[in-house]
Scaffold this motif. Structure first.
Motif, PDB file in Angstrom:
ATOM      1  N   GLU A 142       0.818  -1.215   0.000  1.00  0.00           N
ATOM      2  CA  GLU A 142       0.000   0.000   0.000  1.00  0.00           C
ATOM      3  C   GLU A 142       0.853   1.267   0.000  1.00  0.00           C
ATOM      4  N   THR A 143       2.135   1.100   0.153  1.00  0.00           N
ATOM      5  CA  THR A 143       3.004   2.281   0.162  1.00  0.00           C
ATOM      6  C   THR A 143       3.655   2.512  -1.200  1.00  0.00           C
ATOM      7  N   PHE A 144       3.229   1.748  -2.206  1.00  0.00           N
ATOM      8  CA  PHE A 144       3.857   1.869  -3.528  1.00  0.00           C
ATOM      9  C   PHE A 144       3.615   3.246  -4.129  1.00  0.00           C
ATOM     10  N   LEU A 145       4.678   3.852  -4.646  1.00  0.00           N
ATOM     11  CA  LEU A 145       4.595   5.201  -5.224  1.00  0.00           C
ATOM     12  C   LEU A 145       5.146   5.176  -6.647  1.00  0.00           C
ATOM     13  N   SER A 146       4.744   6.153  -7.418  1.00  0.00           N
ATOM     14  CA  SER A 146       5.261   6.230  -8.790  1.00  0.00           C
ATOM     15  C   SER A 146       6.766   6.459  -8.786  1.00  0.00           C
ATOM     16  N   SER A 147       7.255   7.136  -7.758  1.00  0.00           N
ATOM     17  CA  SER A 147       8.703   7.360  -7.704  1.00  0.00           C
ATOM     18  C   SER A 147       9.454   6.037  -7.532  1.00  0.00           C
ATOM     19  N   HIS A 148       8.812   5.086  -6.844  1.00  0.00           N
ATOM     20  CA  HIS A 148       9.434   3.759  -6.733  1.00  0.00           C
ATOM     21  C   HIS A 148       9.622   3.164  -8.134  1.00  0.00           C
ATOM     22  N   VAL A 192       8.630   4.703 -21.251  1.00  0.00           N
ATOM     23  CA  VAL A 192       7.167   4.648 -21.225  1.00  0.00           C
ATOM     24  C   VAL A 192       6.701   3.234 -21.554  1.00  0.00           C
ATOM     25  N   ALA A 193       7.350   2.656 -22.526  1.00  0.00           N
ATOM     26  CA  ALA A 193       6.980   1.294 -22.898  1.00  0.00           C
ATOM     27  C   ALA A 193       7.183   0.345 -21.728  1.00  0.00           C
ATOM     28  N   ALA A 194       8.298   0.524 -21.044  1.00  0.00           N
ATOM     29  CA  ALA A 194       8.592  -0.352 -19.914  1.00  0.00           C
ATOM     30  C   ALA A 194       7.531  -0.207 -18.832  1.00  0.00           C
ATOM     31  N   LEU A 195       7.132   1.015 -18.594  1.00  0.00           N
ATOM     32  CA  LEU A 195       6.122   1.257 -17.575  1.00  0.00           C
ATOM     33  C   LEU A 195       4.803   0.614 -17.968  1.00  0.00           C
ATOM     34  N   LEU A 196       4.496   0.730 -19.253  1.00  0.00           N
ATOM     35  CA  LEU A 196       3.233   0.197 -19.734  1.00  0.00           C
ATOM     36  C   LEU A 196       3.132  -1.295 -19.460  1.00  0.00           C
ATOM     37  N   ILE A 197       4.219  -1.961 -19.819  1.00  0.00           N
ATOM     38  CA  ILE A 197       4.155  -3.407 -19.640  1.00  0.00           C
ATOM     39  C   ILE A 197       4.149  -3.759 -18.157  1.00  0.00           C
TER      40      ILE A 197
END
Lengths: 811, 400
Positions: free
Chosen positions: A693-699, B6-11
């Motif tokens: 639940e602490t997952f962030l986009s920066s991770h 971006v592709a990596a994130l998508l997958i």
């Protein structure tokens, strides 16, 4: 120099005066100007008569003090002005030069006999100081010379204690005080006046009222006495108002059950603080006082200067300032300030000597205030001062205006940051200035080693229009919070020995409490003696118990003493039983003429009903043949805690696991070129806790960065990539390399190594392959033909897409 | 490159699976993930799955713990927060962490962690800088080289490596890593508090009991913080009355460093006043920090030696489960460490820490608590082997 001082003393001492009176209720004239102070009789016959005149007679002879009656109208004629030598003779029986506080003159004014101030205590203190000044160097006995006397023998009795909750108070006493006293005795009053027993907050009110209520004898309650005997702001008729208050207190008391004493206990007799023998607080060095504040009054808006040196620079209290029962002021937000006129004596007396010492017992409320926050200041605002003792965090700051500083006394001399000298506890602080040494700071009797740039400066530039203030700047914008138990200003340098002497003398009133244990060993007049003082508004300090027999008798049998506990109001104190582990045996034949020390420890016992009413006793697990085994209750294990909400069954890998997993999944060592560096860069951006639940986009950004680096290392190392992607030709252009075979040679190893085969908890392999195919499609579209590096780039991208995905991240 | 990213994130976004019933393969994968921190190789996965199918899930867990990453990753992070005041995992590898890892690897009775004359250093063949009592270079070099800790750590004794007298050794408490964090400056109470937190799973608030006798509270504790003795009577006393008589065990220890040139003590060292070594300020073996700020309360306790007493054997903290075969008092850190390590709370704490580490959550309900109780019992019955606790916890949480 001393002559200058005496001349100054004489000149300021005669400036004013108030009235005296007699037992026959001749009231002294009020608001009368003092006499001119001229004495035309025979010269003092001896130097002691001269000291008597300068220090005492000159202060008393004014017609609005003792001179109103005890000159010629009313015996004894101790302020007669026809012959100072005869006045001296008349006065001698009325004073005790060894113990000035015991003098008849002090007892009379302290008892309310025509005190010329609003506070009898202040009159007594001032009188004591005058007599002390007369006695001069003949004083100085120490506390060890106190003569112990038998106390009243009380059986420890069942007693009432204040209940924890204020409900009973709210139903009985509070309605009266809230209606009639809240205009002053409430923290929300226009001019708040402590104690706040009528506060809108009932808990605050109840706490403040406790010390004003006598549960055992309601008529002795301070709330009643103030109305009945002192006519303090009665709302109708003082007598009936007092009756109403007493009835309410009686009702309050009746609702409280007696606390019965456990009959199994081995007990001493009981004593109250007022049964104690006052330990002499003498031993202080006060030869050159110019102002002294002991804060004994305990109520009102004035803190009296009891130095005896006229004019008294009394401090007017304003703001949220409470009196301490242990003598002192607790400044929460507010100040205590003298007038500029009365403060002027500091200027004249200190500039005359060119040196001074400020001494105080202070307890800073915290170690976070700064400004410096003004503890004591003689100043005109934030930019002009003669001196200031202040606080900045853990430091004491001393500012003194001299020929080597600016008009603000800067730069300040401060205790070293690292030493954290200032603590939020009661400390004895002395700051001194003299032209040779400059400024010096002593804390708890010890000189703090500092070098002052002010050495060699002089204080001729001091301004006599400033005011002495405590707890804030005169401009009220440098608040200091804390307690002041004593403040003394001397116009001489206190020597290190004198400072140590004053530190050792301590502060506040101390008693010796004698707990009778004679009947436990059939040796009358045997006592366990404690040194006891009121520590602050909430507790007593009991210290250094010893055993003694006032007849000087010796023990006939050996005396084992084990497990001594302090009892208060019918029960053993819950907290503070520092002597519970005591285990000593005094041998048979030991003489108890001298104190037989039982412990060097001290401890606090919570204040309950106040020093007038709290009753103390001792209990013993063993005293001679008497035993009462103390049984600790067996603790009951707590029940199982309540179930918590279900928590996620899966989590993220943390930074180290991610790094290791990527290494395992790619076959690239964690120490490979560039990889380790990237890892250390993004390490703290990667997840450090596994909670999903602490997952962030920066991770994810950090994961991707590291994934790309690992894939880069994998693809750029020819032996690694050949082993990982067997058969794939990295030299072929991207347009051609990713045919069906080529794709299989790339995608299959990635899926096998990074997803694992046939794991239902991993992403579906077909989905992943489809995504990778789409990715490769997009990346191999090159408008002008793909360059030689493109093939490796596409492999890296495909690798990173899987490596940086949930297939790796979740566990 | 942006497009690639971006592709990596998508997958990454499309590959999350829903909850599934776990078979032995999935259980084996999770066992390995949780214990070693990394996914298993196909061969290892197969071996483990077979063991699970054969009813030997514990055996499968032990297989997972054969991975070097169990030591290099899982155990390293398990112990790292215990070695610093911030409880950070981002600290350099040190002798405290190494010793915990080594003891678990070698199935040493884990109660020795607070009392043993034990130390783990890097193997001599690794070409590392020698162990030094005044720096951490030996361990930092191991970390930089990502040395395999499963094979690279060698058991030794503190007395032979650091020169500390054997009787003065007390497990990890007398390692350089612990000393640098908890004997530095201050009053040595930090060593006690953090040991309590890390190995008894309780901070001082949880052992607060104002009814214990305050006769051992030192002079430096003010009895009227900010001029209000209620704070002392209601709060301070409740911790200090039990802590001070126990922390007296550390009275001969200090961490010596140059506060001006090296304020964090990177080059400092643990010192111990052996018999005959007198502190110039106290005139006894007791280090100066035990007598500082004496004027805060002159009637407080004056430390004369390293005698300790456990006041918590009575009162509410009797529930920590002390060992009745021990006397509850003694001299020095070694026996005090033994007192703590022999408590029920110590065993319970180790199990709960492992449970949370492996299950990725604390015990939350009756079933979890029963499992913890069962693991505490087997931990105690089998000679306090930590690997067994890891295995049992991992199996409990490997999914059904």
């Amino acid at each position: 120099m001393k002559n200058v001082l005496i001349a100054l003393l004489a000149s300021v001492a005669l400036l004013n005066g108030c009235g005296g009176g007699s037992d026959t209720e001749t009231l002294p004239p009020s608001n009368q100007q003092p006499t001119d102070g001229n004495y035309n009789g025979p010269a003092p016959a001896t130097t002691d008569v001269q000291r008597f005149k300068l220090n005492l007679w000159d202060n008393l002879e004014a017609v609005n003090r003792c001179g109103a009656c005890h000159n010629t109208d009313q015996a004894p004629y101790f302020v007669r002005d026809d012959d100072i030598n005869l006045a001296y003779t008349e006065t001698n029986p009325l004073v005790d030069l060894e113990r000035p506080g015991d003098s008849r003159l002090v007892v009379k004014v302290g008892g309310g006999h025509n005190c010329w101030l609003d506070s009898d205590t202040a009159c007594a203190e001032t009188m004591t100081q005058w007599i002390s000044n007369w006695a001069g160097g003949t004083l100085g006995g120490d506390g060890n010379e106190v003569e112990l006397t038998d106390p009243v023998i009380r059986e420890p009795g069942a007693s009432k204690s204040f209940p924890l909750e204020p409900d009973n108070y709210i139903n009985t006493i509070y309605p009266i005080v809230r209606e009639y006293c809240a205009q002053c005795h409430s923290d929300d009053a226009a001019i708040p006046q402590s104690p706040y027993f009528a506060s809108a907050d009932t808990s605050t009110a109840y706490e403040a009222a406790k010390s004003k209520i006598d549960l055992d004898t309601p008529s002795r309650s301070r709330l009643v006495v103030r109305l009945r005997s002192e006519f303090h702001n009665c709302w109708s008729n003082c007598s009936s108002d007092a009756d109403e208050m007493e009835t309410a207190i009686q009702a309050f008391s009746d609702a409280i059950d007696l606390t019965e004493i456990d009959p199994e206990l081995v007990l001493s007799k009981a004593v109250r603080l007022t049964d104690g023998v006052v330990a002499s607080s003498g031993g202080r060095f006060e030869e050159n006082l110019v102002a002294l504040y002991q804060f004994k009054t305990g109520e009102g808006n004035t803190a009296y200067d009891t130095s005896g040196l006229e004019p008294a620079a009394n401090l007017t209290i304003s703001g949220d300032v409470e009196w301490l029962g242990s003598w002192g002021l607790m400044i929460n937000s507010g100040k205590a300030q003298a007038s500029t006129a009365s403060s002027r004596k500091l200027h004249s007396l200190i500039t005359a000597t060119g040196e001074y010492s400020i001494e105080g017992w202070f307890a800073p409320a915290n170690v976070t205030q700064e400004g410096p926050a003004r503890i004591v200041s003689y100043s005109a605002g934030t930019t002009d001062r003669n001196f200031t003792l202040g606080q900045t965090l853990y430091n004491y700051d001393f500012l003194n205006r001299s020929s080597t500083t600016d008009r603000n006394g800067e730069p300040a001399l401060s205790t070293p940051d690292a030493d954290e000298i200032l603590q939020a506890t009661l400390q004895h602080v002395v700051v001194t200035f003299d032209p040779v040494n400059g400024r010096q700071i002593y804390v708890n009797g010890e000189l703090i080693p500092l070098t002052d740039i002010e050495a060699g400066g002089t204080i001729g530039s001091w301004d006599d229009s400033y005011a002495l203030v405590l707890g804030n700047e005169v401009s009220s914008d440098r608040q200091w919070s804390g307690s002041v138990r004593l403040l003394a200003i001397h116009n001489r340098l206190l020597t290190p020995e004198q400072i140590k002497q004053n530190f050792d003398a301590g502060v506040g009133e101390k008693f010796f409490l004698l707990f009778s244990v004679g009947d436990l060993i059939n040796l009358p007049r045997t006592y366990v003696v404690f040194e006891v003082s009121q520590f602050d508004n909430y507790s007593y300090l009991f210290a250094e118990p010893y055993l003694i027999n006032l007849d000087g008798a010796a023990l006939t049998d050996s005396l084992p003493i084990e497990g001594m506990r302090l009892g208060i109001n019918g029960k053993e104190a819950n907290v503070g039983q520092a002597y519970g582990n005591l285990d000593v045996t005094v041998d048979a034949g030991t003489s108890l003429a001298e104190a037989r020390v039982l412990s060097s420890l001290g401890t606090l016992v919570g204040l309950e009903k106040g020093p007038e009413s709290d009753e103390f006793f001792l209990t013993f697990e063993r005293f001679a043949g008497h035993e009462n085994v103390y049984v600790e209750p067996i603790p009951v294990p707590p029940g199982p805690p309540a179930d918590q909400d279900p928590q996620p069954d899966i989590g993220m890998r943390n930074f180290a696991e991610i790094n290791a997993s990527m290494s395992v999944m790619t076959g690239v060592a964690t120490t490979a070129d560039g990889v380790q560096e990237t890892y250390l860069t993004v390490q703290q951006q990667l997840p450090s806790v596994i909670n999903i639940e602490t997952f962030l986009s920066s991770h994810q950004m950090a994961v991707t960065q590291l994934a790309i680096k690992y894939c880069d290392a994998l693809v750029e190392d020819s032996s690694l990539r050949t082993a990982y992607f067997p058969g794939f030709d990295f030299s072929v252009s991207a347009n051609a390399a990713f045919d069906a075979t080529g794709r299989s040679q790339i995608i299959d190893p990635l899926v096998e190594n990074m997803l694992g085969a046939g794991l239902a908890t991993q992403p579906d392999a077909a989905d992943v392959e489809s995504e990778l195919n789409d990715l490769i499609d997009r990346l191999t579209v090159c408008a002008d033909g793909c360059d030689a590096n493109r093939t490796r780039t596409v492999v890296k991208a495909s690798c990173a897409a899987v490596l940086g995905s949930a297939a790796m991240l979740f566990q | 490159m942006t497009r690639l990213l971006v592709a990596a994130l998508l997958i990454g976004g499309v590959t999350i699976s829903g909850p599934l019933q776990a078979g032995s393969q999935e259980q084996a994968k999770r066992l390995h993930d949780r214990l070693a921190g990394v996914p298993p190789t196909p061969a290892t996965l197969a071996t483990m799955a077979t063991a699970i199918d054969g009813g030997d899930a514990i055996g499968a867990a032990y297989t997972a713990m054969e991975s070097e990453h169990f030591y290099n990753v899982t155990l390293k992070l398990f112990a790292a927060p215990w070695t610093n005041r911030d409880q950070s995992v981002f600290v350099p590898f040190n002798d405290y962490i190494a010793t915990v890892i080594g003891m678990i690897r070698d199935d040493i009775d884990f109660r020795q962690v607070l009392q043993g004359d034990i130390l783990y250093t890097g193997d001599g063949s690794l070409g590392l800088p020698a162990y030094s009592v005044s720096n951490n270079a030996h361990y930092e070099a191991m970390e930089a080289a990502d040395v395999n800790l499963k094979t690279g750590l060698v058991q030794s004794t503190q007395s032979s490596v650091t020169g500390l007298p054997a009787e003065a050794t007390a497990g990890v408490m007398t390692t350089r890593g612990a000393a640098k964090s908890f004997f530095i400056a201050g009053t040595n109470r930090a060593m006690f508090r953090f040991t309590l937190m890390n190995h008894m799973c309780r901070d001082l608030e949880q052992v607060h009991d104002t009814s214990r006798m305050p006769d051992r509270i030192r002079q430096d504790v003010t009895r009227s913080p900010g001029g209000d003795s209620r704070v002392f009577m209601n709060n301070c006393v409740g911790c200090h009355n039990g802590m001070d008589p126990l922390a007296q065990a550390f009275a001969y220890y200090n961490y010596e460093y140059d506060a001006d040139a090296d304020p964090t003590g990177e080059n400092g060292r643990l010192i111990y006043n052996s018999s005959g070594q007198l502190d110039p300020d106290t005139g006894s073996r007791v280090v100066k920090k035990y007598r500082i700020n004496a004027n805060n309360f002159i009637y407080g306790y004056v430390t004369e030696n390293d005698d300790w007493d456990n006041y918590w054997r009575e009162g509410t903290n009797a529930l920590l489960g002390w060992d009745n075969s021990l006397p509850g008092s003694g001299r020095g850190a070694k026996t005090m460490g033994q007192e703590l390590a022999h408590s029920e709370a110590f065993a319970q704490c180790q199990v709960e820490k492992v449970f949370e580490n492996v299950c990725l959550r604390p015990p939350v309900d009756g079933a979890d608590r029963a499992q913890v109780t069962s693991m505490v019992n087997s931990f105690k019955a089998s000679g306090y082997k930590m690997k067994q606790v890891f295995a049992e916890s991992a199996v409990y949480c490997m999914g059904e």
